[in-house]
Enzyme design. Structure first.
Site, PDB file in Angstrom:
ATOM      1  CE  LYS A 129      -3.351  -1.930   2.034  1.00 13.73           C
ATOM      2  NZ  LYS A 129      -3.407  -3.656   1.897  1.00 13.73           N
ATOM      3  CE  LYS A 164      -5.735   0.791   0.606  1.00 17.14           C
ATOM      4  NZ  LYS A 164      -6.066   0.435  -0.244  1.00 17.14           N
ATOM      5  NE  ARG A 214      -3.525  -7.373  -8.033  1.00 15.16           N
ATOM      6  CZ  ARG A 214      -3.218  -8.437  -7.585  1.00 15.16           C
ATOM      7  NH1 ARG A 214      -2.839  -9.791  -7.744  1.00 15.16           N
ATOM      8  NH2 ARG A 214      -4.014  -7.953  -6.161  1.00 15.16           N
ATOM      9  NE  ARG A 229      -8.630  -7.570  -8.514  1.00 13.85           N
ATOM     10  CZ  ARG A 229      -8.146  -7.264  -7.434  1.00 13.85           C
ATOM     11  NH1 ARG A 229      -7.218  -8.527  -6.509  1.00 13.85           N
ATOM     12  NH2 ARG A 229      -6.999  -6.116  -8.035  1.00 13.85           N
ATOM     13  NE  ARG A 237     -14.831  -6.628   2.066  1.00 12.76           N
ATOM     14  CZ  ARG A 237     -14.853  -7.246   3.393  1.00 12.76           C
ATOM     15  NH1 ARG A 237     -13.802  -7.859   3.275  1.00 12.76           N
ATOM     16  NH2 ARG A 237     -16.185  -8.062   2.816  1.00 12.76           N
ATOM     17  CD  GLU A 285      -3.842  -2.493  -2.276  1.00 13.34           C
ATOM     18  OE1 GLU A 285      -2.629  -3.947  -1.599  1.00 13.34           O
ATOM     19  OE2 GLU A 285      -4.640  -2.044  -0.972  1.00 13.34           O
ATOM     20  CG  ASN A 287      -0.559  -6.550  -5.047  1.00 13.58           C
ATOM     21  OD1 ASN A 287      -1.184  -7.042  -3.644  1.00 13.58           O
ATOM     22  ND2 ASN A 287      -1.328  -5.386  -5.717  1.00 13.58           N
TER      23      ASN A 287
END
Length: 318
Positions: A129, A164, A214, A229, A237, A285, A287
């Site tokens: 993050k 979060k 993603r 998503r 979310r 984000e 990842n």
């Protein structure tokens, strides 16, 4: 490097408990085994350090494309990690002290010439993050703090806010606080552990209704399709673990612009496999620990993302 078969180690959560139909690590293991490479399995607790050498209780691993029986493990053998060519660090977050210590141990294997994917220094530096905040031109307004006054002030300024934790995954601990501020006190107390823990506040991005996409990069090169998503009704979310639906889509011009903003840094840090999370026009984000969504994109688009990763690993090994 000679053409001998590579020895591939994998650090992962218990293989017996993975979700067969969508596990990305399993796709990587299939791709490596298809090339004739040998697989060697370990969990975090199997790693140890002895007289300055990274060791592990390794088990030989075979994997199968069979939903009833997808793996077979051999007996544990205490082995120096330097006997491996590559280690895939695929332990899921949280990035807690156990994860950090395991990463330190893998660093000893790197010193002896083992390629760790992703490199341990990057795993330790790049909180998923916080790393995105190095690129403010790609991010929505955000603040990271443990101070309730700072966090409340951010909410007062922006009205519609996501709070979060910094070390979660799969949408765990994510709260959407609307302008009226319902339950904000309880949420901040819970997430910040009454001011002892830094958390993130991020302006809400309404485009989440169209999905949190993603985007996967292999050695800096983007896979041409992302996985949007799309949240369940009533959810904010965009995580598959929180019930979101995964729909593959082609990358947009804006996606490619975002990628170009971060790509030089990813390459400079030696990151081989990375997942960008994009909502609307923004990266939320980056990842680096255990990026997923390979299986969903492959199934919908006929790609072979894990194969691309194995090719990148071969290039790294020279």
């Amino acid at each position: 490097m000679s053409q001998r078969p590579l020895k591939i180690g994998v650090v992962m959560d218990p293989i017996a408990a993975i979700t067969y139909k969508k596990d990305t690590t399993l796709a990587m293991l299939w791709a490596a085994q298809d090339r004739g490479w040998s697989l060697h399995y370990m969990e975090q607790s199997d790693l140890f350090l002895a007289n300055g050498r990274a060791m592990a209780r390794l088990r030989d691993l075979e994997v199968f494309r069979d939903a009833e029986r997808w793996y077979r493990l051999g007996e544990p053998q205490t082995t120096p990690l330097a006997e491996l060519d590559v280690i895939l660090m695929r332990k899921d977050p949280p990035v807690d002290s156990h994860f950090v210590n395991a990463t330190y141990l893998l660093g000893f294997a790197e010193r002896e010439g083992v390629l760790v994917v992703n490199p341990t220094q990057a795993l330790l530096e790049c909180n998923e993050k916080l790393f995105a905040q190095q690129f403010p031109q790609c991010s929505v307004p955000c603040v990271v703090s443990s101070n309730e006054e700072v966090l409340r002030g951010f909410h007062a300024e922006h009205g519609d806010v996501i709070f979060k934790p910094l070390d979660g995954m799969g949408g765990s601990g994510v709260f959407h606080v609307r302008p009226e501020g319902r339950n904000i006190g309880a949420i901040l107390e819970l997430l910040s552990e009454r001011g002892r823990r830094q958390i993130m506040a991020q302006r809400y991005i309404p485009e989440i209704k169209d999905g949190d996409t993603r985007i996967l990069l292999v050695d800096g090169e983007p896979v041409p399709y992302g996985l949007a998503r799309v949240p369940m009704a009533g959810e904010t979310r965009g995580n598959l673990a929180a019930g979101a639906q995964g729909i593959s889509r082609e990358l947009t011009e804006r996606d490619h612009w975002l990628i170009e903003q971060v790509r030089p840094t990813l390459l400079d840090k030696g990151l081989i496999f990375v997942g960008l999370d994009v909502i609307g026009d923004y990266i939320t984000e980056i990842n680096v620990t255990s990026p997923t969504c390979v299986r969903e994109i492959d199934d919908q688009r006929g790609t072979d993302i894990a194969g691309l990763l194995m090719d990148a690993i071969l290039r790294r090994l020279g």
